[in-house]
Each structure stands twice: as structure tokens, then as C-alpha cells.
Design a protein around this motif. Structure first.
Motif, short mmCIF file in Angstrom:
data_model
loop_
_atom_site.label_atom_id
_atom_site.label_comp_id
_atom_site.label_asym_id
_atom_site.label_seq_id
_atom_site.Cartn_x
_atom_site.Cartn_y
_atom_site.Cartn_z
N LEU A 148 30.77 53.69 43.46
CA LEU A 148 29.51 54.01 42.79
C LEU A 148 28.42 53.48 43.89
O LEU A 148 27.32 53.98 43.75
CB LEU A 148 29.42 52.99 41.58
N GLY B 82 25.23 55.80 45.10
CA GLY B 82 23.90 55.55 44.85
C GLY B 82 23.35 55.50 46.20
O GLY B 82 22.18 55.64 46.51
N THR C 86 18.24 57.55 41.03
CA THR C 86 18.41 56.25 41.83
C THR C 86 18.05 55.11 40.95
O THR C 86 18.37 53.78 40.93
CB THR C 86 17.24 56.19 42.93
N TYR D 195 20.63 53.44 39.25
CA TYR D 195 21.67 52.59 39.95
C TYR D 195 21.33 51.19 40.27
O TYR D 195 21.64 50.48 41.06
CB TYR D 195 21.89 53.30 41.19
#
Length: 215
Positions: free
Chosen positions: A152, A156, A188, A191
Motif C-alpha cells: 500500500l 500511494g 492520494t 492514503y
């Protein structure tokens, strides 16, 4: 091509490879949202149909083929090869709540009303929200393995680097893609909390990220 886009592409590729290797080596897809991976496979499919209609560069073509191949290979591992380890109970996000609005928006807001352009726009909008089932699954279970959080993080980072790429292109070329930029900003934002938790609980902690369990 500039350094931000190149680093973004590399980060994106690293994220997908990390996930694929994690599933393959552990022979388990526990903690991985199959729904998110199916959405990403759909993103690549809709975006890269121009493989059959136009040629930009060998780099562009190779990257498209690699992303498509890894996306569908990952879906295969989750839903076929290691299906017995798939946590369908916690991977319960209603993807139709994403697909229907995204499909409608791609018909309303696009640069040209033709099939390839609408599919490209659909892929951009869908990519901005495709990670939500994975984030929802982590929130629901209350924790995530370090390898999943690394995946992740690089995903991101890829979006953040692409934002820098668009800023660079605007200042050097006067190029501004409103659809891609707005969608990238939205993605974005999703994240932001994760980045904070990644640094404070994974890089500085035990390597396993835990979250408050939802009430």
C-alpha cells in the motif's frame, strides 16, 4: 518522460510485484482484498485497450503488458490457486457503489465521446477509488501484515510521484490533464492516514500495523 513519472512507474511496479510475491511465497491471500485487485485489473484493461490501436514506445508497451499480466495473475492466485485462504467475509465492500457512479461520471465528464476515450476516463476515475475495498478490509479486521502495508505504501507513493509529474509537466510543457490530476489528488487523499500509520506503527514499530476495531 521525466524522473517523477519514471519513479512513479517503478513504485507502481514494485507495489504489484510485492503483492504477487507475498501471495505466491506464503501460498495465502489472507488480508488481501480480491475486490480491490479485480478493480485494478479492470482499470488496466479499460486503460490499455490502445495496445491494439496505437504504439507510443517500447517502454510504454512493455509496461502495459507487464501491468496487465501481473494484475490478472494476482486475481488468479486469489480466486483460483489459493481461494481457500481468501477472506471473503471481511472483503465485503460493495463495489457496485463504486462502479455505477464511476461509469456514469465517465460518460458525463470526458475529453471525447468515443469508446476508447470513455474507457480511458473510466479507468482514471476507477483507479482513484479502487483501493477502498482494501482499506475497508484493513479497517474491518483491525490489522494488516507488514508486507501488505509495504504494498500500500508503494502504491500511494506512485500516486504522489505522479502528482509531482503533473506539476512538472505543467511548469515545463504547459500540459494540464484535469481529469487525471483531480482523480490523482482524490486517490492520494485516501492514503494520507495510511502513510501516517505506516511510518508510526510499521517503520518504527513491530512491523505489523494495527488499527482500532470498528464499533
Amino acid at each position: 518522460m521525466n524522473v517523477f513519472r519514471l519513479c512513479g512507474d517503478v513504485s507502481h511496479l514494485v507495489a504489484i510485484i510485492i503483492l504477487f510475491i507475498k501471495i505466491w511465497r506464503s501460498k495465502s491471500c489472507a488480508g488481501i482484498s480480491g475486490k480491490s485487485q479485480m478493480l485494478f485489473a479492470l482499470v488496466f484493461t479499460a486503460r490499455y485497450l490502445d495496445l491494439f490501436t496505437s504504439f507510443i514506445s517500447f517502454y510504454n508497451t512493455i509496461m502495459k503488458v507487464v501491468f496487465l499480466s501481473l494484475a490478472y495473475a494476482t486475481v488468479y492466485l486469489i480466486y483460483v490457486r489459493f481461494r481457500s485462504t481468501y477472506d471473503s467475509e471481511n472483503d465485503s465492500f460493495r463495489v457496485e457503489f463504486l462502479l455505477v457512479p464511476v461509469a456514469g461520471l465517465s460518460f458525463l465528464e470526458n475529453y471525447a465521446f468515443n469508446p476508447l476515450e470513455i474507457l480511458w476516463t473510466f479507468s482514471i476515475y476507477l483507479e482513484s477509488v479502487a483501493i477502498l475495498p482494501q482499506l475497508f478490509m484493513i479497517t474491518k479486521t483491525g490489522e494488516a501484515e507488514s508486507i501488505t502495508t509495504h504494498y500500500l505504501f508503494f502504491l500511494g507513493l506512485y500516486r504522489a510521484l505522479y502528482l509531482a509529474n503533473w506539476v512538472w509537466r505543467y511548469h515545463t510543457e504547459g500540459f494540464f490533464d484535469q481529469i487525471a490530476v483531480v482523480s490523482g489528488v482524490v486517490q492520494t487523499i485516501f492514503y494520507c492516514d495510511f502513510f501516517y500509520l505506516y511510518v508510526t506503527r510499521v517503520l518504527r514499530g513491530s512491523g505489523r500495523m494495527t488499527l482500532p476495531m470498528p464499533v
